[in-house]
Motif scaffolding. Structure first.
Motif, PDB file in Angstrom:
ATOM      1  N   PRO A 373       0.692  -1.236  -0.068  1.00  0.00           N
ATOM      2  CA  PRO A 373      -0.062   0.034  -0.011  1.00  0.00           C
ATOM      3  C   PRO A 373       0.795   1.238   0.016  1.00  0.00           C
ATOM      4  CG  PRO A 373      -0.071  -1.047   2.147  1.00  0.00           C
ATOM      5  CD  PRO A 373       0.942  -1.696   1.393  1.00  0.00           C
ATOM      6  N   THR A 374       1.278   1.628  -1.075  1.00  0.00           N
ATOM      7  CA  THR A 374       2.227   2.811  -1.354  1.00  0.00           C
ATOM      8  C   THR A 374       1.652   4.113  -2.236  1.00  0.00           C
ATOM      9  OG1 THR A 374       3.460   1.928  -3.386  1.00  0.00           O
ATOM     10  CG2 THR A 374       4.009   1.626  -1.030  1.00  0.00           C
ATOM     11  N   THR A 375       0.210   3.788  -2.439  1.00  0.00           N
ATOM     12  CA  THR A 375      -0.618   5.061  -3.109  1.00  0.00           C
ATOM     13  C   THR A 375      -1.246   5.900  -2.135  1.00  0.00           C
ATOM     14  OG1 THR A 375      -0.838   3.348  -5.232  1.00  0.00           O
ATOM     15  CG2 THR A 375      -2.084   5.254  -4.799  1.00  0.00           C
ATOM     16  N   ASP A 376      -1.031   6.848  -2.267  1.00  0.00           N
ATOM     17  CA  ASP A 376      -1.745   7.840  -1.282  1.00  0.00           C
ATOM     18  C   ASP A 376      -2.895   8.806  -1.933  1.00  0.00           C
ATOM     19  OD1 ASP A 376      -2.219  11.054  -0.693  1.00  0.00           O
ATOM     20  OD2 ASP A 376      -0.979  10.103   1.295  1.00  0.00           O
ATOM     21  N   VAL A 377      -4.053   8.678  -1.602  1.00  0.00           N
ATOM     22  CA  VAL A 377      -5.275   9.539  -2.295  1.00  0.00           C
ATOM     23  C   VAL A 377      -6.011  10.080  -1.018  1.00  0.00           C
ATOM     24  CG1 VAL A 377      -7.483   9.128  -3.525  1.00  0.00           C
ATOM     25  CG2 VAL A 377      -5.608   7.714  -4.125  1.00  0.00           C
ATOM     26  N   SER A 384      -6.744  -1.358  -0.525  1.00  0.00           N
ATOM     27  CA  SER A 384      -7.456  -2.412  -1.611  1.00  0.00           C
ATOM     28  C   SER A 384      -8.435  -1.644  -1.898  1.00  0.00           C
ATOM     29  CB  SER A 384      -7.921  -3.626  -0.775  1.00  0.00           C
ATOM     30  OG  SER A 384      -8.764  -3.259   0.230  1.00  0.00           O
ATOM     31  N   HIS A 385      -8.710  -2.299  -3.093  1.00  0.00           N
ATOM     32  CA  HIS A 385      -9.851  -1.840  -4.050  1.00  0.00           C
ATOM     33  C   HIS A 385     -10.439  -3.111  -4.733  1.00  0.00           C
ATOM     34  CE1 HIS A 385      -7.156  -1.557  -7.332  1.00  0.00           C
ATOM     35  NE2 HIS A 385      -6.413  -0.944  -6.738  1.00  0.00           N
ATOM     36  N   ARG A 386     -11.639  -2.760  -5.721  1.00  0.00           N
ATOM     37  CA  ARG A 386     -12.369  -3.793  -6.435  1.00  0.00           C
ATOM     38  C   ARG A 386     -11.359  -4.468  -7.446  1.00  0.00           C
ATOM     39  NH1 ARG A 386     -16.736  -2.768  -8.837  1.00  0.00           N
ATOM     40  NH2 ARG A 386     -16.281  -0.576  -8.858  1.00  0.00           N
ATOM     41  N   LYS A 387     -10.435  -3.654  -8.060  1.00  0.00           N
ATOM     42  CA  LYS A 387      -9.639  -3.956  -9.449  1.00  0.00           C
ATOM     43  C   LYS A 387      -7.997  -3.946  -9.152  1.00  0.00           C
ATOM     44  CE  LYS A 387     -13.681  -3.639 -11.538  1.00  0.00           C
ATOM     45  NZ  LYS A 387     -14.165  -4.969 -12.197  1.00  0.00           N
ATOM     46  N   MET A 388      -7.722  -4.794  -7.844  1.00  0.00           N
ATOM     47  CA  MET A 388      -6.366  -4.788  -7.677  1.00  0.00           C
ATOM     48  C   MET A 388      -5.579  -5.896  -8.629  1.00  0.00           C
ATOM     49  SD  MET A 388      -6.317  -4.812  -3.566  1.00  0.00           S
ATOM     50  CE  MET A 388      -4.319  -4.794  -3.437  1.00  0.00           C
ATOM     51  N   ASP A 389      -6.651  -6.885  -9.072  1.00  0.00           N
ATOM     52  CA  ASP A 389      -5.836  -7.819  -9.998  1.00  0.00           C
ATOM     53  C   ASP A 389      -5.545  -7.183 -11.321  1.00  0.00           C
ATOM     54  OD1 ASP A 389      -8.795  -7.280 -10.412  1.00  0.00           O
ATOM     55  OD2 ASP A 389      -9.048  -9.350 -11.448  1.00  0.00           O
ATOM     56  N   LEU A 599       1.504   9.592  -5.358  1.00  0.00           N
ATOM     57  CA  LEU A 599       0.490  10.860  -4.742  1.00  0.00           C
ATOM     58  C   LEU A 599      -0.682  10.904  -6.079  1.00  0.00           C
ATOM     59  CD1 LEU A 599       2.430  10.943  -2.757  1.00  0.00           C
ATOM     60  CD2 LEU A 599       1.761  13.339  -2.230  1.00  0.00           C
ATOM     61  N   SER A 600      -1.996  10.489  -5.765  1.00  0.00           N
ATOM     62  CA  SER A 600      -3.064  10.830  -6.813  1.00  0.00           C
ATOM     63  C   SER A 600      -4.041  11.816  -6.374  1.00  0.00           C
ATOM     64  CB  SER A 600      -3.530   9.553  -7.196  1.00  0.00           C
ATOM     65  OG  SER A 600      -4.588   9.704  -8.104  1.00  0.00           O
ATOM     66  N   VAL A 601      -4.527  12.773  -6.942  1.00  0.00           N
ATOM     67  CA  VAL A 601      -5.564  13.475  -6.922  1.00  0.00           C
ATOM     68  C   VAL A 601      -6.953  12.877  -6.957  1.00  0.00           C
ATOM     69  CG1 VAL A 601      -4.210  15.854  -7.882  1.00  0.00           C
ATOM     70  CG2 VAL A 601      -5.939  14.344  -9.376  1.00  0.00           C
ATOM     71  N   ASN A 602      -6.987  11.671  -7.368  1.00  0.00           N
ATOM     72  CA  ASN A 602      -8.329  10.949  -7.271  1.00  0.00           C
ATOM     73  C   ASN A 602      -7.977   9.590  -7.547  1.00  0.00           C
ATOM     74  OD1 ASN A 602      -7.844  10.367 -10.175  1.00  0.00           O
ATOM     75  ND2 ASN A 602      -9.228  12.033 -10.887  1.00  0.00           N
ATOM     76  N   LYS A 603      -9.123   8.717  -7.321  1.00  0.00           N
ATOM     77  CA  LYS A 603      -9.073   7.374  -7.761  1.00  0.00           C
ATOM     78  C   LYS A 603      -9.725   7.109  -8.784  1.00  0.00           C
ATOM     79  CE  LYS A 603     -11.583   6.198  -3.969  1.00  0.00           C
ATOM     80  NZ  LYS A 603     -12.254   5.239  -3.161  1.00  0.00           N
ATOM     81  N   ASP A 604      -9.354   5.706  -9.591  1.00  0.00           N
ATOM     82  CA  ASP A 604      -9.981   5.208 -10.711  1.00  0.00           C
ATOM     83  C   ASP A 604     -11.310   5.201 -10.629  1.00  0.00           C
ATOM     84  OD1 ASP A 604      -9.303   3.509 -13.639  1.00  0.00           O
ATOM     85  OD2 ASP A 604     -10.892   2.586 -12.417  1.00  0.00           O
ATOM     86  N   ARG A 605     -12.034   5.614 -11.538  1.00  0.00           N
ATOM     87  CA  ARG A 605     -13.485   5.514 -11.538  1.00  0.00           C
ATOM     88  C   ARG A 605     -14.177   4.201 -11.313  1.00  0.00           C
ATOM     89  NH1 ARG A 605     -11.683   6.133 -16.834  1.00  0.00           N
ATOM     90  NH2 ARG A 605     -12.861   5.150 -18.262  1.00  0.00           N
ATOM     91  N   PHE A 606     -13.266   3.076 -11.686  1.00  0.00           N
ATOM     92  CA  PHE A 606     -13.865   1.760 -11.378  1.00  0.00           C
ATOM     93  C   PHE A 606     -13.903   1.130 -10.056  1.00  0.00           C
ATOM     94  CE2 PHE A 606     -13.043   1.980 -16.030  1.00  0.00           C
ATOM     95  CZ  PHE A 606     -14.265   1.803 -16.566  1.00  0.00           C
ATOM     96  N   TRP A 607     -12.951   1.853  -9.303  1.00  0.00           N
ATOM     97  CA  TRP A 607     -12.540   1.419  -8.018  1.00  0.00           C
ATOM     98  C   TRP A 607     -13.660   1.730  -6.902  1.00  0.00           C
ATOM     99  CZ3 TRP A 607      -7.005   3.095  -7.425  1.00  0.00           C
ATOM    100  CH2 TRP A 607      -6.139   2.505  -8.317  1.00  0.00           C
TER     101      TRP A 607
END
Length: 607
Positions: A373-377, A384-389, A599-607
């Motif tokens: 877990p090295t992504t900052d939002v 974790s999220h629904r599309k980790m695979d 560092l991301s300003v948002n999340k993927d829309r499918f997560w």
């Protein structure tokens, strides 16, 4: 009265010392040269004024009389320092001649520094131009006529630390991307890069045997940087297995099946979407035990891609499979029987859902279940999220597809680094050279390269100012797919990184919006670098129309340059809702950059 004289004498002595000290300090400081002469004139006049007052021993108000003999008197080394009560020590008197000497010295220092500064700028410009000529020569195959007319031999110039030898690197990559003889693997040994070509490997039988054993057992592929902990789980093994899958020993074996696919070419598909789609097709090919063969790539359909590489992914990166397998696949495509029996399939054989949202290959288990877990939002780590695979697999697929850049891509990167960092690099090299370069004789010439130059140091990456942060600001028509954040939001994340790494001052900026470029002026304490390309003036312009306005070659080349610069940067700020940022993140997480964070300003829309 005598005390008054002594006080004035001490004042004159103090002022003289200040003048001398100031002349030395300011004369050696180039930014203050303009002020030196004026400052000294004022101080000299003041000193002479006080000296005249001292000779009369009075500070009476009213009309003052100055003695001309005192003003222009010279110190007498044989005179007593205190012959009478009205005398003043000659050592403490600043005369016009002394003032003239100090002024002339300051002027000479000023002129010397000006000449040296101008000479240095000229040498920096000369070296920059010479390197530029070398880039043009390597790109077009031409010569360096303009420099030779001036009596300058390009080989006499120091090496450019920010440029790569593209021909040599491409030759090395070709060697590392094919088997030799009957070996099961290419020469992937623990000897890195050019070091593996050292003559010792061919003359020492013990080394040859150890090398053969390493190749036989299949050392991990050389395009993965960093340790296992610095990459996504199982990256080294997965990359090796994908290469083996895509390079069967005998492509004409009846058991070898193929999936031949063109790249997406609909106007609404950007480069990121095209690559993401091909990642899905590679997953299908591995799951069905087929060799993926990519075909028409519309973004390479331009004059920059020569010969067989035109309209092909191999214009920019090494092909996904061997030449023999490509030939075999295209032969089978012409046979109706092969198509009907499923020996060869195409992209049209699968649904869009299967390509874009199909299952991840299960060959390696579920390594995505324990991604670091090295992504900052929004200030929190994304565990974790629904599309980790999908995130894990696309990272592996894009790393394989981009494992080795071609000579054409290498030249593009050289041009970009030279435009952004060339003058900084030239200044750095000029300052490091001893003597009056380019008149250094042997020191400036290109001496015979030592073995450590050729086999060891040649494996280092080209120089860029570090640490450097890559920032991809996606705006424009992306608002229909994700939450769009203004440039200020990205800079807030950049400042968060800088608080922990205060030596971070450089940003490589990629964006399609001119508005973002203009806003960089509000941040004078950052050094911004970006490609010189026309950008959008209005936010409601579609990406397809924008790319069309740039032309096929430019609209393909500059994003790929930005992509590779982002992959090599020390830190990255982007938007996971952007497929392009998503893929950059994947390349970094399979290139030893996991612990740099994202560092991301948002999340993927499918997560």
């Amino acid at each position: 009265m005598e005390g008054q004289k002594n006080n004035n004498s001490n004042s004159s002595s103090s002022i003289e010392r200040v003048v001398s000290q100031k002349a030395i300090q300011m004369g050696s400081s180039f930014p203050c040269q303009i002020c030196v002469v004026g400052f000294l004139c004022g101080v000299c006049l003041t000193s002479l004024f006080l000296a005249a007052l001292t000779s009369f021993g009075t500070f009476q108000l009213g009309p003052l009389s100055f003695s001309s003999t005192m003003l222009f008197s010279q110190p007498d080394s044989h005179s007593s320092s205190s012959s009478s009560g009205n005398s003043t020590s000659h050592d403490h008197i600043i005369t016009h001649r002394e003032c003239d000497l100090k002024l002339k010295k300051a002027e000479r220092l000023s002129e010397s520094n000006s000449i040296n500064k101008g000479d240095e700028d000229e040498r920096v410009s000369l070296l920059y131009s010479a390197w530029n000529a070398e880039i043009t020569k390597s790109k077009t195959g031409g010569g360096s006529g303009s420099l030779k007319k001036d009596g300058i031999n390009v080989s006499d110039f120091p090496n450019a630390p920010h440029l790569e030898n593209c021909k040599a690197k491409t030759k090395l990559y070709s060697r590392l991307d094919r088997r030799t003889g009957n070996e099961s693997f290419p020469p992937w040994t623990s000897w890195k890069g050019f070091l593996d070509t050292h003559p010792a490997t061919s003359s020492n039988e013990q080394i040859k045997e150890l090398e053969h054993q390493a190749v036989k057992e299949g050392t991990y592929p050389p395009w993965i940087a960093g340790s296992d902990e610095e990459n996504y789980p199982m990256t080294r093994k997965v990359q090796r297995d994908i290469w083996i899958h895509q390079h069967p020993i005998d492509c004409r074996d009846p058991n070898v099946r193929f999936l031949v696919a063109d790249w997406e070419r609909l106007p609404g598909f950007g480069i990121g979407a095209q690559i993401a789609g091909m990642c899905g097709l590679l997953a299908i090919a591995i799951s069905e035990a087929r060799v993926l063969v990519t075909n028409f790539y519309n973004r390479a359909d331009h004059d920059g891609c020569k010969g067989s590489s035109r309209s092909s992914w191999s214009c920019y990166f090494f092909p996904e499979t061997s030449k023999e397998c490509r030939q075999r696949a295209f032969e089978l495509m012409k046979r109706e029987e092969a198509r009907n029996n499923g020996i060869v399939t195409t992209k049209e054989s699968y649904t869009s859902k299967h390509i874009w949202a199909g299952p991840t290959p299960k060959k390696w288990g579920a390594p995505w279940s324990y991604l670091q877990p090295t992504t900052d939002v929004n200030g929190s780590l994304l565990v974790s999220h629904r599309k980790m695979d999908r995130r894990w697999w696309r990272a592996q697929a894009v790393r394989y597809l981009m494992r080795f850049p071609t000579e054409y891509t290498c030249n593009l990167m050289n041009e970009a680094r030279h435009a952004a960092f060339g003058k900084i690099s030239a200044k750095m090299v000029i300052e490091s050279l001893a003597g009056d370069w380019p008149k250094l004789g042997e020191q400036s010439g290109e001496k015979e390269r030592s073995e450590i130059d050729e086999y060891v140091w040649s494996n280092h990456k080209p120089w860029i100012p570090r640490p450097i942060l890559s920032m991809h600001v996606r705006m424009g028509d992306k608002a229909c797919e994700m939450k769009v954040v203004e440039f200020e939001g990205y800079m807030e994340l950049a400042h968060r990184i800088r608080r922990h790494f205060p030596n971070l001052n450089n940003i490589w900026l990629s964006t399609e919006m001119q508005e973002v470029i203009e806003k960089t002026k509000r941040y004078p304490h950052w050094n911004f670098y970006y490609t010189n390309v026309t950008r959008q003036e209005r936010a409601n312009m579609s990406m397809a129309n924008y790319e069309a306005s740039l032309g096929r070659e430019t609209s393909t080349n500059y994003p790929l340059v930005n992509f590779l610069m982002a992959v090599d940067s020390d830190f990255f700020v982007g938007a996971l809702g952007s497929t392009w940022s998503f893929l950059i993140d994947g390349m970094r997480n399979t290139g030893g950059k996991v612990m740099a964070g994202y560092l991301s300003v948002n999340k993927d829309r499918f997560w």
